[in-house]
Write an enzyme that holds these catalytic residues in place. Structure first.
Site, PDB file in Angstrom:
ATOM      1  N   GLY A  21      36.077  43.293  50.471  1.00  0.00           N
ATOM      2  CA  GLY A  21      37.220  44.179  50.281  1.00  0.00           C
ATOM      3  C   GLY A  21      38.298  43.426  49.525  1.00  0.00           C
ATOM      4  N   GLN A  47      46.597  41.823  46.388  1.00  0.00           N
ATOM      5  CA  GLN A  47      45.965  40.497  46.367  1.00  0.00           C
ATOM      6  C   GLN A  47      45.691  40.032  44.946  1.00  0.00           C
ATOM      7  OE1 GLN A  47      42.705  41.613  49.384  1.00  0.00           O
ATOM      8  NE2 GLN A  47      42.964  39.408  49.687  1.00  0.00           N
ATOM      9  N   CYS A  69      39.618  36.007  54.727  1.00  0.00           N
ATOM     10  CA  CYS A  69      40.369  36.735  53.708  1.00  0.00           C
ATOM     11  C   CYS A  69      40.377  35.929  52.421  1.00  0.00           C
ATOM     12  CB  CYS A  69      41.798  36.942  54.204  1.00  0.00           C
ATOM     13  SG  CYS A  69      42.837  37.814  53.026  1.00  0.00           S
ATOM     14  N   LEU A  70      40.166  36.584  51.288  1.00  0.00           N
ATOM     15  CA  LEU A  70      40.166  35.878  50.002  1.00  0.00           C
ATOM     16  C   LEU A  70      41.527  35.250  49.709  1.00  0.00           C
ATOM     17  CD1 LEU A  70      38.114  38.365  47.773  1.00  0.00           C
ATOM     18  CD2 LEU A  70      37.316  36.252  48.856  1.00  0.00           C
ATOM     19  N   HIS A  80      41.665  45.890  57.723  1.00  0.00           N
ATOM     20  CA  HIS A  80      42.120  44.624  57.135  1.00  0.00           C
ATOM     21  C   HIS A  80      42.857  44.897  55.816  1.00  0.00           C
ATOM     22  CE1 HIS A  80      41.363  40.221  56.082  1.00  0.00           C
ATOM     23  NE2 HIS A  80      41.649  40.736  54.904  1.00  0.00           N
ATOM     24  N   GLU A  81      42.277  45.768  54.979  1.00  0.00           N
ATOM     25  CA  GLU A  81      42.911  46.067  53.686  1.00  0.00           C
ATOM     26  C   GLU A  81      44.194  46.881  53.873  1.00  0.00           C
ATOM     27  OE1 GLU A  81      41.775  44.272  51.436  1.00  0.00           O
ATOM     28  OE2 GLU A  81      39.884  43.809  52.419  1.00  0.00           O
ATOM     29  N   HIS A 138      46.876  44.558  54.492  1.00  0.00           N
ATOM     30  CA  HIS A 138      47.392  43.948  53.258  1.00  0.00           C
ATOM     31  C   HIS A 138      48.478  44.820  52.633  1.00  0.00           C
ATOM     32  CE1 HIS A 138      45.180  40.322  52.402  1.00  0.00           C
ATOM     33  NE2 HIS A 138      44.021  40.894  52.666  1.00  0.00           N
TER      34      HIS A 138
HETATM   35 ZN   LIG Z   1      42.281  39.944  53.120  1.00  0.00          ZN
END
Ligand SMILES: [Zn+2]
Length: 153
Positions: free
Chosen positions: A44, A49, A90-91, A132-133, A136
């Site tokens: 995701g 991000q 998480c990226l 999670h997204e 963000h």
């Molecule tokens: Zn993330």
């Protein structure tokens, strides 16, 4: 596309609704977000991000990594009362992991990239990724939930 990494405050800033109909530029950004998610082995990726403070994210939880889903102006309309704790990464927070307790399913309303309204209830891993997204887009990171995240592994 470069991934914005924690502790960059851009990740904490408000995101705004995407204007409809989508512009050709928006479509290019969406394609680049999907590419960036795959290149980084993510499941995701939220627009903020990669430097766009707008309310959209992409997701692909498939094994074959060939069915990207696009979510524009997403809104969680329903949440399970039952919660589950699982580890998340998480990226934007490389090498950090957090135990996050989240509702087992969520009902999500969104606009697809063709401009049509969609609604679906997500379970299991997709439910977790959606939440999670959505976090963000609210400037919240999975590592905020859990002190364990301070330890790199
Ligand atoms: Zn993330």
């Amino acid at each position: 596309m470069q991934i914005v990494k924690q502790p960059d405050i851009f990740l904490r800033e408000p995101t705004s609704e995407v204007k409809l109909p989508l512009s050709p530029e928006d479509q290019v950004i969406i394609d680049q977000m999907v590419d960036t998610m795959y290149k980084n082995n993510g499941i995701g990726l939220a627009a903020n991000q990669v430097g766009y403070a707008r309310r959209m994210f992409v997701m692909d939880t498939s094994t074959d990594r060939n069915s990207p889903k696009i979510f524009i102006n997403p809104v969680i309309e329903k949440k399970a009362k039952e919660k589950l704790t699982e580890e998340e990464g998480c990226l934007s927070c490389p090498n950090q992991f957090a135990d996050v307790r989240r509702p087992m399913y969520v009902g999500l309303k969104w606009i697809c990239r063709h401009g049509k309204e969609q609604y679906k209830t997500f379970y299991h891993l997709p439910a977790r990724v959606v939440q999670h997204e959505m976090d963000h887009l609210e400037g919240r990171l999975c590592i905020d939930y859990d002190k364990k995240s301070n330890n790199s592994r």
